[in-house]
Scaffold this motif. Structure first.
Motif, PDB file in Angstrom:
ATOM      1  N   GLU A 266       0.792  -1.222   0.000  1.00 60.54           N
ATOM      2  CA  GLU A 266       0.000   0.000   0.000  1.00 60.54           C
ATOM      3  C   GLU A 266       0.829   1.279   0.000  1.00 60.54           C
TER       4      GLU A 266
ATOM      5  N   ASN B  61      -4.184  -1.252  -2.453  1.00 61.94           N
ATOM      6  CA  ASN B  61      -4.931  -1.273  -1.199  1.00 61.94           C
ATOM      7  C   ASN B  61      -5.857  -2.480  -1.092  1.00 61.94           C
ATOM      8  N   TYR B  62      -6.046  -3.185  -2.182  1.00 59.00           N
ATOM      9  CA  TYR B  62      -6.876  -4.388  -2.165  1.00 59.00           C
ATOM     10  C   TYR B  62      -5.953  -5.578  -1.949  1.00 59.00           C
ATOM     11  N   ASN B  63      -5.994  -6.151  -0.758  1.00 66.40           N
ATOM     12  CA  ASN B  63      -4.978  -7.135  -0.369  1.00 66.40           C
ATOM     13  C   ASN B  63      -5.417  -8.585  -0.500  1.00 66.40           C
ATOM     14  N   ARG B  64      -6.532  -8.832  -1.163  1.00 65.17           N
ATOM     15  CA  ARG B  64      -7.091 -10.183  -1.195  1.00 65.17           C
ATOM     16  C   ARG B  64      -7.172 -10.780  -2.598  1.00 65.17           C
ATOM     17  N   ASN B  65      -6.328 -10.317  -3.509  1.00 61.48           N
ATOM     18  CA  ASN B  65      -6.417 -10.857  -4.858  1.00 61.48           C
ATOM     19  C   ASN B  65      -5.070 -10.730  -5.568  1.00 61.48           C
TER      20      ASN B  65
ATOM     21  N   ASN C 115      -8.147  -5.095  -8.092  1.00 65.31           N
ATOM     22  CA  ASN C 115      -9.456  -4.922  -7.461  1.00 65.31           C
ATOM     23  C   ASN C 115     -10.509  -5.520  -8.389  1.00 65.31           C
TER      24      ASN C 115
ATOM     25  N   THR D  31     -13.605  -5.347  -8.497  1.00 64.62           N
ATOM     26  CA  THR D  31     -14.778  -4.533  -8.809  1.00 64.62           C
ATOM     27  C   THR D  31     -14.601  -3.710 -10.071  1.00 64.62           C
ATOM     28  N   ASN D  32     -13.334  -3.377 -10.407  1.00 66.81           N
ATOM     29  CA  ASN D  32     -13.109  -2.554 -11.596  1.00 66.81           C
ATOM     30  C   ASN D  32     -11.939  -3.039 -12.460  1.00 66.81           C
TER      31      ASN D  32
ATOM     32  N   ASP E 223      -4.719  -2.108  -7.798  1.00 70.24           N
ATOM     33  CA  ASP E 223      -5.110  -1.396  -6.573  1.00 70.24           C
ATOM     34  C   ASP E 223      -4.360  -2.005  -5.397  1.00 70.24           C
TER      35      ASP E 223
END
Length: 322
Positions: A37, A76-80, A67, A69-70, A74
């Motif tokens: 991040e 900040n998105y730590n799960r993918n 991310n 969703t888009n 990203d």
């Protein structure tokens, strides 16, 4: 799905691949894991990948925090981490991760690569690469940086350190790398000189089986010409790069290079780039060049590190893809 054609890099799904054509690295695959991040791994690791592909011939695959969703990068998105299956055929893994909690199906590719004894070059916050909640049911929860089951998790147990603290003042006291006298002839240090990083020194206490290569001199400011800080911050200087030959629980030995340097801005420094490139050669079992070519490939103007959300604008198409 991953597509790759040539050094420009081609985007396929959510990964970028740079296919080297000539050099000692031809036939070797390096997989880069970005996802933090703060330190702009999504900017720095593609530049390292380009250098290793264009100047040394390695096939370099860069994976990103996406991310869902888009579809954007990203951090900040730590799960993918799409494309984690690339780890299955990696010869060397280079990572700059922080507090990730990937789905178990993705994490399994990483753990299998680790247990297979694959070499790892770990930068900056990779000492605290993973973070799982206390109530996590994941079979990989023990990899968490603060695990009590496997004390200190993957960082402490494998790399040699987990997160402790900032030793230099964050964003106020930069780092000058000082080569450890006893390690001056180490192959990873060939041609390495004048290391300077805008990031601060971390507190680090790698275990006795680690070989310290570089220590961090805390500077009084953020310029390479600044004087060292007087007093205990430099007495003694903290290790900022070390190697280990780590025998894992599957009985395989991982070649480890861990450095607490490595932000995207740090990689503007030629000495640090050469250290990382040399470490990839060492990990791959190749002879380290006397002075590896580490010139930047294309435009490289990394963003200053910081927690500012995903506003710094790296897109897959900016990385040489289509």
């Amino acid at each position: 799905m991953i597509w790759c054609i040539g050094l420009g890099g081609v985007r396929g799904a959510e990964t970028v691949v740079y296919e080297g054509k000539a050099g000692p690295g031809v036939g070797k695959s390096v997989v880069f894991l970005s996802g933090d991040e703060e330190y702009r791994s999504e900017e720095g690791l593609p530049q390292l990948a380009k250098i290793l592909a264009e100047r040394h011939g390695f096939k370099c695959t860069v994976l990103f925090a996406i991310n869902p969703t888009n579809g954007a990068i990203d951090p900040n998105y730590n799960r993918n981490l799409p494309g984690a299956e690339a780890l299955d055929s990696a010869d060397v893994i280079v990572m700059l991760l922080r507090f990730r909690e990937w789905p178990d199906a993705q994490m399994k590719h990483f753990v299998d690569a680790y247990l297979a004894g694959k070499p790892m070059v770990a930068l900056r916050t990779s000492t605290h690469a993973f973070s799982y909640g206390a109530d996590s049911k994941s079979p990989y929860a023990r990899y968490s940086w603060n695990s009590t089951v496997w004390p200190g998790g993957f960082g402490k147990q494998v790399l040699g350190e987990t997160w402790i603290s900032h030793h230099g003042a964050h964003k106020k006291e930069a780092t000058r790398g000082v080569i450890e006298a006893a390690a001056k002839d180490d192959a990873i240090l060939r041609g390495v000189e004048d290391i300077f990083c805008t990031t601060d020194v971390y507190t680090a206490n790698p275990p006795g089986d680690a070989k310290v290569l570089v220590r961090g001199e805390v500077l009084a400011g953020m310029k390479p010409t600044d004087a060292p800080v007087a007093g205990p911050k430099n007495e003694p200087m903290q290790p900022i790069a070390w190697t280990r030959l780590y025998r894992n629980e599957a009985g395989k030995t991982n070649r480890i290079l861990c450095t607490t340097m490595g932000a995207a801005t740090d990689l503007q420094n030629e000495g640090l780039r050469r250290l990382v490139v040399n470490a990839v050669y060492w990990g791959a079992g190749l002879k380290v060049p006397a002075k590896a070519k580490v010139g930047l490939v294309g435009k490289y103007e990394p963003t200053m590190y910081g927690f500012d959300g995903f506003i710094h604008g790296v897109k897959l198409e900016d990385l040489g893809g289509k």
